[in-house]
Design an enzyme around this catalytic site. Structure first.
Site, mmCIF file in Angstrom:
data_model
loop_
_atom_site.group_PDB
_atom_site.id
_atom_site.type_symbol
_atom_site.label_atom_id
_atom_site.label_comp_id
_atom_site.label_asym_id
_atom_site.label_seq_id
_atom_site.Cartn_x
_atom_site.Cartn_y
_atom_site.Cartn_z
ATOM 1 N N HIS A 47 0.818 -1.208 0.000
ATOM 2 C CA HIS A 47 0.000 0.000 0.000
ATOM 3 C C HIS A 47 0.851 1.257 0.000
ATOM 4 O O HIS A 47 0.463 2.279 -0.571
ATOM 5 C CB HIS A 47 -0.940 -0.009 1.204
ATOM 6 N N ARG A 79 -12.030 0.287 -12.528
ATOM 7 C CA ARG A 79 -11.832 -0.957 -11.774
ATOM 8 C C ARG A 79 -13.019 -1.135 -10.832
ATOM 9 O O ARG A 79 -13.002 -0.659 -9.697
ATOM 10 C CB ARG A 79 -10.530 -0.899 -10.995
ATOM 11 N N ARG A 126 -14.921 -2.150 -16.334
ATOM 12 C CA ARG A 126 -14.482 -3.549 -16.330
ATOM 13 C C ARG A 126 -15.298 -4.313 -15.301
ATOM 14 O O ARG A 126 -15.447 -3.874 -14.157
ATOM 15 C CB ARG A 126 -12.994 -3.646 -15.988
ATOM 16 N N GLU A 186 -5.151 -10.164 -21.993
ATOM 17 C CA GLU A 186 -4.234 -10.480 -20.897
ATOM 18 C C GLU A 186 -3.626 -11.866 -21.042
ATOM 19 O O GLU A 186 -2.646 -12.193 -20.379
ATOM 20 C CB GLU A 186 -4.985 -10.432 -19.560
ATOM 21 N N ASN A 215 0.024 -5.890 -17.534
ATOM 22 C CA ASN A 215 0.540 -6.488 -16.300
ATOM 23 C C ASN A 215 0.388 -8.007 -16.338
ATOM 24 O O ASN A 215 1.339 -8.761 -16.093
ATOM 25 C CB ASN A 215 -0.208 -5.927 -15.088
ATOM 26 N N ASP A 216 -0.822 -8.482 -16.629
ATOM 27 C CA ASP A 216 -1.037 -9.928 -16.700
ATOM 28 C C ASP A 216 -0.472 -10.518 -17.984
ATOM 29 O O ASP A 216 0.055 -11.638 -17.982
ATOM 30 C CB ASP A 216 -2.532 -10.247 -16.593
ATOM 31 N N ARG A 220 3.620 -11.872 -11.282
ATOM 32 C CA ARG A 220 3.739 -10.423 -11.130
ATOM 33 C C ARG A 220 3.639 -9.989 -9.677
ATOM 34 O O ARG A 220 3.857 -8.810 -9.368
ATOM 35 C CB ARG A 220 2.686 -9.700 -11.973
ATOM 36 N N CYS A 252 -4.374 -0.492 -21.188
ATOM 37 C CA CYS A 252 -4.692 0.050 -19.868
ATOM 38 C C CYS A 252 -3.725 -0.429 -18.794
ATOM 39 O O CYS A 252 -3.875 -0.077 -17.625
ATOM 40 C CB CYS A 252 -6.129 -0.305 -19.475
#
Length: 885
Positions: A503, A610, A646, A740, A763-764, A774, A811
């Site tokens: 975080h 998200r 999404r 992805e 990312n994925d 990841r 994205c």
């Protein structure tokens, strides 16, 4: 069907012959060491009493002896544990160390065998502490009464130093103590029988930890569950009976349940049996020098500081990009004096209740502050703080933490000691799950632990005095400590531990503060007041660099700042390339509170909402009306600009407990994204209806995550069509998919026939292309979306979409990197969905680009060998990107 099941143990070893009336048995210390409460054992199965009640000893000698006269009833081949039955029938498990099953017997020598009678003080097992200790989390030895439903412990000795043979407690038959919790003869169980089988995948078979988990679940079942292996049977409520089956990896266990919920109980137990387990974690020695990610925030230890002026260079993992020049400031956490013993049960209970209430009030006040629209000090970043603080509120309401604390207070401990131990047991459990992201969330639990402890101790966290342009050095940083910083004075953050998805990393990126994590313990030697250059883009920290380097870097930082200000002034203009080609630059959003900041930075809409922000940190799924209200508020705030929502992207590292996801060996490859939605179709239908209701029609689009097959796309499209018809909506809604999974890119033309657009989640896509988790901080520097293989898949997706008249956006994190913009555009991408802070710079860069040159460089990049080569290629053609010039 009615069935009377006595569930008596079938083997002589677990069903002793009737003898004299049972009497109390004195448990003698089996070796020298420090006697301590079971709660202090760093393993949730033992500390949580899943195997039964007991004590623990931190050993000072290395020979385990018999704690009373009795019979050895269980001795695994690995010799890391032993169970001895006393004359009164009590069965005591002695487990030498934590996770020692993974050593395969290395370092252990047994002096007895199963079935052998022993006298009190006889040698049982010798162990090589020096050899074992570096390979396991702890050498502490839990002493557990595994048939604790029939026995209670009393007359416990005080915690502290103990010698072999000294009395530790009495093990008293429940019938004598008057506290039997389970009738000797189980009641009748009515209902159908259900049978299934399960194969053991834990490489060490069913040892103490999985046996305790299975027994705990079985005790809570409405049905009676029996396990069978070969000719051996075991009552699934008894961890010892389960271990005595001798089940090894690859064995197939038969599960039988009888009762009103037989099917569910049997299937749940079968799932636990098939779980891969955590024993393998101890198989390899742990390197002492490797900085473990997500270590708990703790005080800087008393280390020898470097002499002022010492030059050093450190490398770590980039958590938030940026370049900064400043002076070092060490964060030293205040030590709290935690009393062990309480002042009375009622007083300590009231103190804990009050501390939790006051902490809750403080957090709720902070949430209200960060939820206010537009305060200058937190701008568009309040949503990140709000999400984190909301999670912290849920920890305060956690029933396990409170019940565990109450038990320790009842046993005479202080509220502070009880709360600290309850939280740290949970932290241990998180870190043993093998998931780096969840392990990093241990810092959030530690944060809530410290908040409550400060109240209990009557202390306030001392505000940290910061110089201008401070570069903060710490082992880790709790989210609440981040929130208390004077961020106007913070230029950069360097953490010895933590991880890139913690975080604090998220918050640093949100506020545009350069941050590096996992930089190693030597960074804690830097004294205050040293000149520092932190280049988070490269993951490098320079201590006391040459004066000329400091001056040159400061000039770069000033030039960048001026350029950013200029870019923001022009950010509101529509984005077109120098040759007139239209490129949309939109924002990734998490809630309505982020819209204002995104628009201020020039966002032309939302390319990724998200929606999981509505689903996480709660005990039940959001309803249709709640979702609709949130989506409509965001659409209204965007004032007609595109909004791509999404659908729920949960699973793997994003847990939604109310979905009851099964335990999976590879959660990143399991029920996540659209697969979870299809597995729980009510979740999908509710969300689709909420999105379809948003007006004006045409503004919203639906984006589906983790698509891998055409069948999944068609199934979801059928749901959308059915719900549109049920709502009476006659305007179609555009539907796209995340790219992805490599399978989508490889047959993009077929997918483009089914959907309206693609959005690439790099990312994925990168983790699945390079086969690198990841969430693993140790692979962070290799997990690079600039890799030519990843770029080639993006190009294939764009080609397939273009041939069918569809558009492609990106994205993932790479879309927020100006260095990637020429490559992505050259590959055929026409929309970049970035973080708010990056939008103005990206739009300014795109306006200088021309399509032929972008295509030529992208094509050349696909022929290169590595991500570093690709970055060098782009920097050669556009040397001003990221240079500050």
């Amino acid at each position: 069907m009615k069935f009377l099941d006595r569930f008596r143990r079938a083997t002589p070893a677990t069903n002793p012959e009737p003898g004299p009336a049972p009497s109390p048995e004195v448990l003698l210390a089996p070796l020298d060491g420090t006697l301590q409460a079971l709660d202090t054992v760093p393993d949730p199965v033992f500390a949580g009493r899943m195997l039964g009640d007991g004590l623990a000893i931190d050993p000072a000698t290395n020979v385990l002896c018999a704690p009373f006269a009795g019979t050895v009833v269980a001795l695994p081949k690995t010799r890391h544990a032993i169970t001895v039955r006393a004359a009164n029938g009590a069965e005591l498990l002695m487990h030498i160390g934590i996770e020692t099953v993974g050593l395969g017997g290395d370092g252990f020598v047994a002096h007895v065998k199963e079935g052998q009678s022993v006298a009190a003080g006889d040698r049982l097992i010798s162990f090589d502490a020096a050899r074992i200790a570096p390979q396991v989390p702890s050498l502490v030895i839990p002493l557990i009464v595994t048939n604790g439903d029939d026995f209670v412990l009393r007359s416990r000795a005080a915690d502290g130093s103990v010698k072999r043979g000294a009395p530790c407690c009495e093990i008293v038959p429940a019938a004598i103590a008057g506290s039997s919790s389970m009738p000797e003869t189980p009641p009748e169980v009515e209902g159908d029988a259900f049978h299934c089988t399960s194969q053991i995948r834990d490489p060490f078979g069913i040892h103490a930890r999985p046996a305790g988990v299975i027994a705990t679940r079985s005790k809570a079942a409405a049905s009676r569950v029996t396990l069978s292996l070969g000719g051996r049977r075991a009552d699934a409520r008894s961890s010892v009976a389960i271990m005595l089956m001798g089940a090894q990896a690859g064995d197939v266990v038969h599960v039988e349940a009888i009762g009103p919920t037989a099917r569910k109980d049997a299937q749940d137990i079968a799932e636990l049996i098939a779980a891969p387990g955590s024993g393998s974690a101890a198989r390899e020695p742990r390197p002492a020098s490797a900085p473990a990610p997500a270590l708990a925030a703790k005080p800087l230890v008393a280390v020898a500081l470097d002499a002022p002026g010492t030059r050093r260079v450190f490398s770590g993992v980039s958590a938030a990009p940026g370049l900064a020049v400043g002076v070092s400031r060490r964060l030293v956490h205040e030590q709290l004096d935690i009393p062990k013993n309480g002042a009375g049960i009622e007083q300590e209970m009231a103190a804990l209740t009050d501390a939790i209430a006051r902490t809750r009030s403080a957090i709720e006040g902070a949430i209200a502050h960060f939820s206010e629209p537009g305060p200058a000090e937190h701008g568009s970043h309040g949503n990140q703080q709000t999400e984190i603080l909301t999670a912290h509120l849920s920890f305060l309401d956690d029933p396990y933490l409170r019940s565990t604390s109450d038990e320790m207070i009842t046993a005479g401990k202080s509220a502070a000691f009880a709360w600290k131990n309850a939280v740290e047991t949970q932290i241990t459990a998180l870190r043993q799950l093998g998931n780096e992201v969840l392990a990093e969330r241990a810092a959030d639990l530690l944060d809530i632990e410290r908040r409550v402890l400060l109240v209990l101790c009557g202390r306030n966290e001392t505000a940290l005095e910061l110089p201008d342009n401070a570069i903060l050095f710490a082992d880790d940083l709790l989210p609440s400590q981040f929130a208390d910083l004077d961020l106007k004075r913070v230029a950069g953050i360097c953490l010895a531990a933590s991880g890139p998805t913690s975080h604090v990393a998220i918050l640093s990126a949100s506020y545009g503060i350069a941050a590096i994590v996992a930089a190693g313990p030597d960074t804690l030697r830097i004294p205050d007041g040293q000149d520092i250059i932190i280049d988070a883009d490269k993951g490098q920290i320079s201590v006391n660099p040459a004066v000329s380097n400091v001056a040159a870097t400061r000039q770069v930082v000033e030039t960048r700042r001026a350029r950013v200000d200029a870019n923001r002034q022009a950010a509101g203009e529509i984005c077109r390339m120098a040759d007139g080609t239209r490129i949309e630059v939109v924002a990734n959003l998490g809630s309505v509170s982020e819209v204002t900041g995104a628009l201020a930075n020039g966002a032309e809409g939302c390319g990724l909402l998200r929606s999981e922000f509505l689903y996480l940190h709660r005990t039940s799924a959001p309803g249709e009306d709640e979702q609709f209200a949130e989506y409509q508020a965001i659409a209204t705030a965007l004032a007609g600009r595109p909004l791509i929502i999404r659908t729920l992207d949960a699973g793997a590292d994003k847990d939604v407990p109310y979905a009851h996801l099964p335990t999976e060996e590879n959660p990143a490859l399991g029920l996540r994204g659209v697969r979870l939605s299809l597995w729980q179709p009510d979740l999908l239908r509710t969300q689709v209806r909420a999105i379809l209701r948003v007006k004006p029609y045409g503004q919203c689009k639906i984006l589906l995550p983790m698509i891998a097959t055409l069948a999944d796309v068609r199934t979801v499209k059928a749901v959308i069509a059915a719900e549109s018809e049920a709502l009476g909506r006659d305007v179609p809604i555009e539907t796209g998919i995340m790219v992805e999974v490599p399978s989508v890119a490889l047959i993009a033309a077929q997918f483009a026939e089914e959907v309206d657009f693609f959005s690439v989640g790099t990312n994925d896509l990168t983790q699945y292309t390079l086969a690198m988790d990841r969430c693993n901080a140790r692979l962070a520097q290799q997990l690079d979306p600039f890799h030519p293989a990843v770029l080639r898949l993006i190009g294939l997706a764009a080609d397939g979409a273009r041939n069918r008249g569809r558009w492609v956006g990106v994205c993932g994190n790479i879309a927020s990197s100006p260095l990637a913009a020429p490559l992505l555009i050259g590959l055929g991408v026409t929309e970049l969905s970035a973080t708010a802070n990056a939008i103005a710079d990206i739009k300014a860069l795109v306006r200088t680009l021309d399509m032929p040159r972008c295509r030529a460089v992208a094509e050349a990049a696909l022929a290169l060998d590595s991500a570093d080569d690709v970055r060098h290629l782009v920097a050669t053609h556009w040397p001003t990107i990221g240079s500050g010039s």
